[in-house]
Design a protein around this motif. Structure first.
Motif, short mmCIF file in Angstrom:
data_model
loop_
_atom_site.label_atom_id
_atom_site.label_comp_id
_atom_site.label_asym_id
_atom_site.label_seq_id
_atom_site.Cartn_x
_atom_site.Cartn_y
_atom_site.Cartn_z
N TYR A 40 0.86 -1.19 0.00
CA TYR A 40 0.00 0.00 0.00
C TYR A 40 0.89 1.24 0.00
O TYR A 40 1.83 1.35 0.79
N LEU A 41 0.60 2.17 -0.92
CA LEU A 41 1.39 3.39 -1.06
C LEU A 41 0.53 4.62 -0.87
O LEU A 41 -0.61 4.66 -1.35
N THR A 42 1.05 5.61 -0.18
CA THR A 42 0.45 6.95 -0.19
C THR A 42 1.49 7.91 -0.77
O THR A 42 2.66 7.85 -0.41
N VAL A 43 1.04 8.76 -1.69
CA VAL A 43 1.94 9.66 -2.42
C VAL A 43 1.51 11.10 -2.18
O VAL A 43 0.35 11.45 -2.39
N ASN A 44 2.45 11.93 -1.71
CA ASN A 44 2.14 13.33 -1.41
C ASN A 44 3.25 14.23 -1.94
O ASN A 44 4.29 14.40 -1.29
N PRO A 45 3.08 14.82 -3.14
CA PRO A 45 4.14 15.66 -3.72
C PRO A 45 4.35 16.96 -2.96
O PRO A 45 5.43 17.54 -3.01
N ASP A 46 3.32 17.44 -2.25
CA ASP A 46 3.49 18.67 -1.48
C ASP A 46 4.50 18.47 -0.36
O ASP A 46 5.24 19.38 0.00
N ARG A 47 4.53 17.26 0.19
CA ARG A 47 5.51 16.92 1.23
C ARG A 47 6.76 16.27 0.64
O ARG A 47 7.65 15.87 1.39
N LEU A 102 -5.13 6.75 -18.78
CA LEU A 102 -3.87 7.14 -19.41
C LEU A 102 -3.50 8.59 -19.08
O LEU A 102 -2.33 8.91 -18.85
N LYS A 103 -4.49 9.48 -19.05
CA LYS A 103 -4.22 10.88 -18.73
C LYS A 103 -3.67 11.01 -17.32
O LYS A 103 -2.75 11.79 -17.05
N GLU A 104 -4.22 10.23 -16.37
CA GLU A 104 -3.74 10.28 -14.99
C GLU A 104 -2.30 9.81 -14.90
O GLU A 104 -1.47 10.43 -14.21
N LEU A 105 -1.97 8.73 -15.60
CA LEU A 105 -0.59 8.24 -15.57
C LEU A 105 0.39 9.26 -16.16
O LEU A 105 1.49 9.46 -15.65
N TRP A 106 -0.03 9.89 -17.23
CA TRP A 106 0.82 10.90 -17.86
C TRP A 106 1.08 12.06 -16.90
O TRP A 106 2.20 12.54 -16.76
N THR A 107 0.02 12.52 -16.21
CA THR A 107 0.15 13.65 -15.29
C THR A 107 1.00 13.28 -14.08
O THR A 107 1.82 14.08 -13.61
N ILE A 108 0.82 12.06 -13.57
CA ILE A 108 1.63 11.61 -12.43
C ILE A 108 3.10 11.59 -12.80
O ILE A 108 3.96 12.04 -12.03
N GLN A 109 3.41 11.07 -13.98
CA GLN A 109 4.80 11.02 -14.43
C GLN A 109 5.41 12.42 -14.47
O GLN A 109 6.59 12.60 -14.17
N SER A 110 4.61 13.41 -14.82
CA SER A 110 5.12 14.78 -14.96
C SER A 110 5.15 15.54 -13.64
O SER A 110 6.08 16.31 -13.39
N ASN A 111 4.14 15.35 -12.79
CA ASN A 111 3.95 16.21 -11.63
C ASN A 111 4.34 15.63 -10.28
O ASN A 111 4.32 16.34 -9.28
N TYR A 112 4.68 14.35 -10.24
CA TYR A 112 4.87 13.71 -8.94
C TYR A 112 6.30 13.21 -8.71
O TYR A 112 6.55 12.43 -7.80
N ARG A 113 7.23 13.65 -9.53
CA ARG A 113 8.61 13.19 -9.36
C ARG A 113 9.20 13.58 -8.01
O ARG A 113 10.03 12.88 -7.43
N SER A 114 8.76 14.71 -7.46
CA SER A 114 9.30 15.18 -6.18
C SER A 114 8.97 14.24 -5.03
O SER A 114 9.64 14.25 -4.00
N ALA A 115 7.93 13.42 -5.20
CA ALA A 115 7.56 12.49 -4.14
C ALA A 115 8.64 11.45 -3.89
O ALA A 115 8.65 10.80 -2.83
#
Length: 309
Positions: free
Chosen positions: A88-95, A250-263
Protein backbone atom coordinates in the motif's frame (compact mmCIF):
# COMPACT_ATOMS: atom_id res chain seq x y z
CA UNK A 1 22.74 7.12 4.89
CA UNK A 2 20.92 3.81 5.15
CA UNK A 3 20.11 2.32 1.78
CA UNK A 4 16.37 2.36 1.11
CA UNK A 5 15.06 -0.96 -0.15
CA UNK A 6 11.89 -1.59 -2.10
CA UNK A 7 9.35 -4.28 -2.92
CA UNK A 8 9.04 -5.71 -6.39
CA UNK A 9 5.64 -4.44 -7.43
CA UNK A 10 6.84 -0.85 -7.35
CA UNK A 11 8.61 -1.82 -10.57
CA UNK A 12 5.21 -1.78 -12.26
CA UNK A 13 4.25 1.63 -10.91
CA UNK A 14 7.42 3.53 -11.78
CA UNK A 15 9.22 1.41 -14.35
CA UNK A 16 6.75 -0.42 -16.58
CA UNK A 17 3.73 1.88 -16.46
CA UNK A 18 5.98 4.90 -15.98
CA UNK A 19 7.88 3.94 -19.11
CA UNK A 20 4.62 3.91 -21.07
CA UNK A 21 3.99 7.57 -20.32
CA UNK A 22 7.62 8.57 -20.88
CA UNK A 23 7.83 6.59 -24.11
CA UNK A 24 4.75 8.33 -25.44
CA UNK A 25 6.87 11.40 -26.09
CA UNK A 26 9.33 9.46 -28.19
CA UNK A 27 7.44 6.56 -29.74
CA UNK A 28 4.22 5.97 -31.63
CA UNK A 29 1.29 7.22 -29.60
CA UNK A 30 -0.85 4.47 -31.13
CA UNK A 31 1.33 1.82 -29.45
CA UNK A 32 0.92 3.56 -26.08
CA UNK A 33 -2.87 3.79 -26.41
CA UNK A 34 -3.20 0.21 -27.62
CA UNK A 35 -1.14 -1.15 -24.73
CA UNK A 36 -2.99 0.89 -22.17
CA UNK A 37 -6.41 -0.11 -23.48
CA UNK A 38 -5.54 -3.76 -22.90
CA UNK A 39 -4.49 -3.26 -19.27
CA UNK A 40 -7.50 -1.18 -18.19
CA UNK A 41 -9.53 -2.74 -15.37
CA UNK A 42 -13.04 -1.63 -14.43
CA UNK A 43 -12.85 -1.21 -10.65
CA UNK A 44 -14.34 2.03 -9.37
CA UNK A 45 -12.80 4.16 -6.65
CA UNK A 46 -15.05 3.96 -3.59
CA UNK A 47 -16.13 7.22 -2.01
CA UNK A 48 -16.18 7.34 1.79
CA UNK A 49 -16.97 10.07 4.27
CA UNK A 50 -13.23 10.60 4.70
CA UNK A 51 -12.53 10.59 0.95
CA UNK A 52 -15.36 12.32 -0.92
CA UNK A 53 -13.36 14.76 -2.99
CA UNK A 54 -12.15 13.93 -6.48
CA UNK A 55 -8.39 13.68 -6.92
CA UNK A 56 -6.87 16.37 -9.15
CA UNK A 57 -3.49 15.12 -10.38
CA UNK A 58 -2.90 18.40 -12.19
CA UNK A 59 -3.01 20.15 -8.81
CA UNK A 60 -0.76 17.56 -7.18
CA UNK A 61 -3.34 16.07 -4.81
CA UNK A 62 -2.17 13.21 -2.56
CA UNK A 63 -3.41 9.75 -3.51
CA UNK A 64 -3.06 6.10 -2.56
CA UNK A 65 -2.28 2.98 -4.59
CA UNK A 66 -2.56 -0.71 -3.78
CA UNK A 67 0.01 -2.84 -5.60
CA UNK A 68 -0.99 -6.49 -6.00
CA UNK A 69 1.35 -9.26 -7.09
CA UNK A 70 -0.70 -12.27 -8.21
CA UNK A 71 0.82 -15.75 -8.10
CA UNK A 72 0.86 -18.13 -11.02
CA UNK A 73 -2.18 -20.43 -11.43
CA UNK A 74 -1.57 -23.73 -9.70
CA UNK A 75 1.19 -22.53 -7.36
CA UNK A 76 -1.11 -22.94 -4.35
CA UNK A 77 -2.42 -26.38 -5.29
CA UNK A 78 -5.69 -25.26 -6.85
CA UNK A 79 -6.93 -23.21 -9.77
CA UNK A 80 -7.32 -19.98 -7.80
CA UNK A 81 -4.70 -17.25 -7.89
CA UNK A 82 -3.82 -15.40 -4.69
CA UNK A 83 -2.25 -12.06 -3.87
CA UNK A 84 1.29 -13.21 -3.12
CA UNK A 85 2.44 -9.60 -2.61
CA UNK A 86 0.47 -6.61 -1.29
CA UNK A 87 1.93 -3.11 -0.97
CA UNK A 88 0.00 0.00 0.00
CA UNK A 89 1.39 3.39 -1.06
CA UNK A 90 0.45 6.95 -0.19
CA UNK A 91 1.94 9.66 -2.42
CA UNK A 92 2.14 13.33 -1.41
CA UNK A 93 4.14 15.66 -3.72
CA UNK A 94 3.49 18.67 -1.48
CA UNK A 95 5.51 16.92 1.23
CA UNK A 96 7.93 15.53 -1.37
CA UNK A 97 7.41 12.05 0.00
CA UNK A 98 5.53 8.80 -0.11
CA UNK A 99 4.89 6.00 2.35
CA UNK A 100 5.05 2.31 1.52
CA UNK A 101 3.53 -0.48 3.61
CA UNK A 102 4.38 -4.13 2.96
CA UNK A 103 1.49 -6.34 4.10
CA UNK A 104 2.54 -9.92 4.95
CA UNK A 105 0.55 -12.34 2.82
CA UNK A 106 -0.36 -14.53 5.83
CA UNK A 107 -1.84 -11.63 7.83
CA UNK A 108 -4.95 -12.74 9.74
CA UNK A 109 -7.79 -10.30 9.13
CA UNK A 110 -11.44 -9.87 8.14
CA UNK A 111 -12.10 -10.73 4.49
CA UNK A 112 -14.63 -8.10 3.40
CA UNK A 113 -17.57 -9.66 1.56
CA UNK A 114 -16.73 -13.18 2.70
CA UNK A 115 -17.93 -12.90 6.28
CA UNK A 116 -14.91 -14.62 7.80
CA UNK A 117 -11.33 -14.10 8.90
CA UNK A 118 -8.52 -15.63 6.89
CA UNK A 119 -5.11 -14.89 5.41
CA UNK A 120 -5.27 -11.55 3.61
CA UNK A 121 -3.83 -13.02 0.41
CA UNK A 122 -6.85 -15.35 0.12
CA UNK A 123 -9.07 -12.32 -0.54
CA UNK A 124 -8.06 -12.39 -4.22
CA UNK A 125 -9.03 -16.05 -4.60
CA UNK A 126 -12.38 -15.36 -2.94
CA UNK A 127 -13.34 -12.18 -4.77
CA UNK A 128 -10.63 -10.87 -7.08
CA UNK A 129 -9.46 -7.28 -7.22
CA UNK A 130 -12.58 -5.78 -5.64
CA UNK A 131 -12.51 -7.98 -2.53
CA UNK A 132 -8.77 -7.53 -2.08
CA UNK A 133 -9.09 -3.74 -2.26
CA UNK A 134 -11.97 -3.61 0.24
CA UNK A 135 -10.16 -6.00 2.59
CA UNK A 136 -7.02 -3.85 2.61
CA UNK A 137 -9.12 -0.72 3.14
CA UNK A 138 -10.68 -2.24 6.26
CA UNK A 139 -7.44 -3.75 7.54
CA UNK A 140 -5.51 -0.46 7.40
CA UNK A 141 -8.60 1.77 7.82
CA UNK A 142 -7.51 3.86 4.84
CA UNK A 143 -8.87 4.48 1.32
CA UNK A 144 -7.51 2.74 -1.76
CA UNK A 145 -7.79 5.28 -4.57
CA UNK A 146 -6.16 3.19 -7.30
CA UNK A 147 -4.63 -0.22 -7.81
CA UNK A 148 -2.04 -1.85 -10.03
CA UNK A 149 -1.94 -5.63 -10.45
CA UNK A 150 0.82 -7.73 -11.97
CA UNK A 151 1.03 -11.45 -12.61
CA UNK A 152 4.37 -12.33 -11.08
CA UNK A 153 5.36 -14.62 -13.94
CA UNK A 154 6.06 -11.42 -15.92
CA UNK A 155 8.66 -10.14 -13.47
CA UNK A 156 11.51 -12.08 -15.09
CA UNK A 157 10.72 -10.62 -18.52
CA UNK A 158 10.57 -7.12 -17.05
CA UNK A 159 14.07 -7.37 -15.56
CA UNK A 160 15.48 -8.65 -18.84
CA UNK A 161 13.73 -5.85 -20.75
CA UNK A 162 15.68 -3.21 -18.81
CA UNK A 163 19.00 -5.05 -19.23
CA UNK A 164 19.21 -6.70 -15.81
CA UNK A 165 19.66 -5.18 -12.37
CA UNK A 166 22.57 -4.50 -10.00
CA UNK A 167 22.26 -5.46 -6.31
CA UNK A 168 24.53 -5.56 -3.26
CA UNK A 169 24.00 -8.86 -1.49
CA UNK A 170 24.45 -8.95 2.32
CA UNK A 171 25.49 -12.62 2.58
CA UNK A 172 26.39 -15.62 0.40
CA UNK A 173 23.56 -18.00 -0.41
CA UNK A 174 22.49 -20.49 -3.05
CA UNK A 175 18.89 -20.84 -4.18
CA UNK A 176 17.64 -23.26 -6.84
CA UNK A 177 21.15 -23.94 -8.21
CA UNK A 178 22.09 -20.24 -8.47
CA UNK A 179 24.81 -18.90 -6.15
CA UNK A 180 24.68 -15.28 -5.02
CA UNK A 181 27.99 -13.98 -3.72
CA UNK A 182 28.24 -11.46 -0.92
CA UNK A 183 28.72 -7.99 -2.38
CA UNK A 184 27.89 -6.60 -5.86
CA UNK A 185 25.93 -8.83 -8.26
CA UNK A 186 24.45 -8.12 -11.70
CA UNK A 187 21.32 -10.22 -12.16
CA UNK A 188 19.37 -11.21 -15.24
CA UNK A 189 15.62 -11.82 -15.02
CA UNK A 190 15.82 -15.45 -13.93
CA UNK A 191 18.45 -14.66 -11.30
CA UNK A 192 16.49 -11.67 -10.00
CA UNK A 193 13.39 -13.82 -9.48
CA UNK A 194 15.40 -16.33 -7.44
CA UNK A 195 17.20 -13.57 -5.51
CA UNK A 196 13.86 -12.10 -4.44
CA UNK A 197 12.20 -15.42 -3.57
CA UNK A 198 14.70 -17.03 -1.20
CA UNK A 199 13.38 -17.06 2.37
CA UNK A 200 14.35 -20.14 4.38
CA UNK A 201 18.10 -19.41 4.51
CA UNK A 202 17.61 -15.75 5.40
CA UNK A 203 18.07 -14.95 9.13
CA UNK A 204 15.06 -12.61 8.92
CA UNK A 205 12.86 -15.01 7.02
CA UNK A 206 10.13 -13.34 4.98
CA UNK A 207 11.15 -9.86 6.12
CA UNK A 208 14.65 -10.46 4.76
CA UNK A 209 13.17 -11.56 1.47
CA UNK A 210 11.09 -8.38 1.38
CA UNK A 211 14.26 -6.31 1.84
CA UNK A 212 15.91 -7.98 -1.13
CA UNK A 213 12.78 -7.45 -3.21
CA UNK A 214 12.77 -3.77 -2.34
CA UNK A 215 16.45 -3.46 -3.22
CA UNK A 216 15.82 -4.88 -6.69
CA UNK A 217 13.01 -2.42 -7.31
CA UNK A 218 14.93 0.63 -6.14
CA UNK A 219 17.72 -0.10 -8.60
CA UNK A 220 15.29 -0.90 -11.41
CA UNK A 221 13.55 2.41 -10.86
CA UNK A 222 16.83 4.29 -11.17
CA UNK A 223 17.46 2.52 -14.46
CA UNK A 224 13.90 2.98 -15.69
CA UNK A 225 13.90 6.73 -15.02
CA UNK A 226 16.32 7.16 -17.92
CA UNK A 227 15.16 6.10 -21.35
CA UNK A 228 18.81 5.52 -22.26
CA UNK A 229 18.69 2.41 -20.07
CA UNK A 230 15.69 1.02 -21.98
CA UNK A 231 17.08 -0.58 -25.11
CA UNK A 232 14.02 -2.70 -25.81
CA UNK A 233 11.07 -0.38 -25.30
CA UNK A 234 8.71 -2.58 -27.32
CA UNK A 235 9.56 -5.47 -25.00
CA UNK A 236 8.51 -3.31 -22.04
CA UNK A 237 5.17 -2.62 -23.70
CA UNK A 238 4.69 -6.31 -24.43
CA UNK A 239 5.43 -7.36 -20.84
CA UNK A 240 3.08 -4.73 -19.45
CA UNK A 241 0.29 -5.69 -21.82
CA UNK A 242 0.48 -9.36 -20.89
CA UNK A 243 0.87 -9.03 -17.12
CA UNK A 244 -0.55 -5.74 -15.80
CA UNK A 245 -4.00 -4.39 -14.95
CA UNK A 246 -4.87 -1.02 -13.42
CA UNK A 247 -7.77 1.40 -12.96
CA UNK A 248 -5.61 4.46 -13.65
CA UNK A 249 -6.53 6.11 -16.92
CA UNK A 250 -3.87 7.14 -19.41
CA UNK A 251 -4.22 10.88 -18.73
CA UNK A 252 -3.74 10.28 -14.99
CA UNK A 253 -0.59 8.24 -15.57
CA UNK A 254 0.82 10.90 -17.86
CA UNK A 255 0.15 13.65 -15.29
CA UNK A 256 1.63 11.61 -12.43
CA UNK A 257 4.80 11.02 -14.43
CA UNK A 258 5.12 14.78 -14.96
CA UNK A 259 3.95 16.21 -11.63
CA UNK A 260 4.87 13.71 -8.94
CA UNK A 261 8.61 13.19 -9.36
CA UNK A 262 9.30 15.18 -6.18
CA UNK A 263 7.56 12.49 -4.14
CA UNK A 264 10.65 10.32 -4.66
CA UNK A 265 12.71 12.70 -2.51
CA UNK A 266 11.66 11.00 0.73
CA UNK A 267 10.61 7.39 1.04
CA UNK A 268 9.14 6.07 4.28
CA UNK A 269 9.00 2.31 4.53
CA UNK A 270 6.76 0.47 7.00
CA UNK A 271 6.38 -3.12 8.08
CA UNK A 272 3.31 -4.50 9.83
CA UNK A 273 4.35 -5.33 13.39
CA UNK A 274 3.01 -8.54 14.84
CA UNK A 275 3.83 -12.12 15.77
CA UNK A 276 3.56 -15.65 14.44
CA UNK A 277 0.47 -17.62 15.40
CA UNK A 278 -1.69 -20.58 14.43
CA UNK A 279 -5.35 -21.53 14.38
CA UNK A 280 -6.38 -25.15 13.83
CA UNK A 281 -2.76 -25.95 12.95
CA UNK A 282 -2.71 -23.31 10.19
CA UNK A 283 -0.04 -20.60 10.31
CA UNK A 284 -1.10 -16.95 10.44
CA UNK A 285 0.68 -13.65 11.00
CA UNK A 286 -1.09 -11.83 13.84
CA UNK A 287 -0.78 -8.02 13.51
CA UNK A 288 -0.29 -5.89 16.62
CA UNK A 289 -3.46 -3.79 16.79
CA UNK A 290 -1.95 -0.84 18.68
CA UNK A 291 0.90 -0.31 16.21
CA UNK A 292 -1.52 -0.93 13.32
CA UNK A 293 -3.75 1.92 14.53
CA UNK A 294 -0.76 4.27 14.76
CA UNK A 295 0.32 3.32 11.24
CA UNK A 296 -3.20 3.95 9.96
CA UNK A 297 -3.23 7.44 11.49
CA UNK A 298 0.16 8.24 9.93
CA UNK A 299 -1.10 7.17 6.49
CA UNK A 300 -4.27 9.24 6.83
CA UNK A 301 -2.23 12.33 7.72
CA UNK A 302 -0.04 11.76 4.69
CA UNK A 303 -3.15 11.70 2.47
CA UNK A 304 -4.38 15.03 3.83
CA UNK A 305 -4.45 17.77 1.20
CA UNK A 306 -2.98 21.03 2.60
CA UNK A 307 -4.63 22.96 -0.24
CA UNK A 308 -8.10 22.07 1.07
CA UNK A 309 -7.41 22.88 4.74
Amino acid sequence: MKKVKWKKLLLILLTSIGVISVAAGNYAWGLVVSTYTNIQADVERKETKERLEAIDFGEGDPFSVLLMGIDEPGDNGDNNQRADTLIYLTVNPDRNSFHMVSIPRDTYTDIVGKGKKDKINHSYAFGGQEMTIRTVEKFLDVPVDYFIQIDLEGFEDMVDAVGGVDVHNDFDFTYKDVHFEKGPNHLNGNEAVKYTRMRKDDPRGDFGRQERQREVILNLIHQGKSMSSITRVKDIFSVVEKNVQTNFNLKELWTIQSNYRSALDQIHQHEIKGKDGSIDETYYYMPDQESLKKLSNDLKKHLENPKSS
